[in-house]
Design a protein around this motif. Structure first.
Motif, PDB file in Angstrom:
ATOM      1  N   UNK A  95       2.104  -2.165  -4.828  1.00 12.81           N
ATOM      2  CA  UNK A  95       1.561  -2.489  -3.509  1.00 12.81           C
ATOM      3  C   UNK A  95       0.190  -1.853  -3.320  1.00 12.81           C
ATOM      4  N   UNK A  96       0.074  -0.568  -3.672  1.00  7.39           N
ATOM      5  CA  UNK A  96      -1.212   0.133  -3.525  1.00  7.39           C
ATOM      6  C   UNK A  96      -2.284  -0.511  -4.397  1.00  7.39           C
ATOM      7  N   UNK A  97      -1.912  -0.833  -5.612  1.00  9.26           N
ATOM      8  CA  UNK A  97      -2.860  -1.451  -6.539  1.00  9.26           C
ATOM      9  C   UNK A  97      -3.313  -2.830  -6.022  1.00  9.26           C
ATOM     10  N   UNK A  98      -2.381  -3.605  -5.491  1.00  8.72           N
ATOM     11  CA  UNK A  98      -2.697  -4.920  -4.946  1.00  8.72           C
ATOM     12  C   UNK A  98      -3.635  -4.803  -3.751  1.00  8.72           C
ATOM     13  N   UNK A  99      -3.405  -3.834  -2.876  1.00  5.03           N
ATOM     14  CA  UNK A  99      -4.293  -3.619  -1.722  1.00  5.03           C
ATOM     15  C   UNK A  99      -5.700  -3.266  -2.186  1.00  5.03           C
TER      16      UNK A  99
END
Length: 113
Positions: A95-99
């Motif tokens: 999720x963090x990487x996608x954001x």
């Protein structure tokens, strides 16, 4: 405009050679070697074309040649989207990487090659 014959850079003892041809206002270098895909590139001057052809031939001779055609055509946006699709799902915190990737994709520089 005068007609010019293609000039060939000699590669004595090697399978294939580089050809330099004038194409309108530009010069096209073509390197063909056995075991490698034919490689082409266009330049403003004949000297630039000859230098590039010699460098590519040298890399092929030493086994260091890497075809950069796909990398030169790929935009940062395409690379980020591919990374997001293929690599991020296996990350520990996707999720963090996608954001982070989505923020980069909002910038104009993401569309430049």
């Amino acid at each position: 405009m005068k007609k010019s014959r293609p000039s060939a850079l000699s590669t004595i003892g090697k399978s294939g050679m580089a050809y330099i041809k004038e194409r309108g206002a530009y010069w096209r270098a073509e390197v063909r070697r056995k075991g490698y895909k034919p490689t082409y590139r266009t330049f403003d001057t004949q000297k630039q074309a000859q230098q590039w052809a010699r460098r590519v031939e040298s890399e092929m001779d030493s086994g260091l040649y890497v075809d950069r055609a796909e990398a030169e055509r790929t935009t940062l946006r395409e690379a980020l989207e591919r990374y997001n699709r293929d690599i991020v799902p296996a990350k520990r915190h996707p999720y963090q990487e996608t954001c982070r990737i989505n923020r980069w994709l909002q910038n104009d520089f993401a569309t430049a090659p």
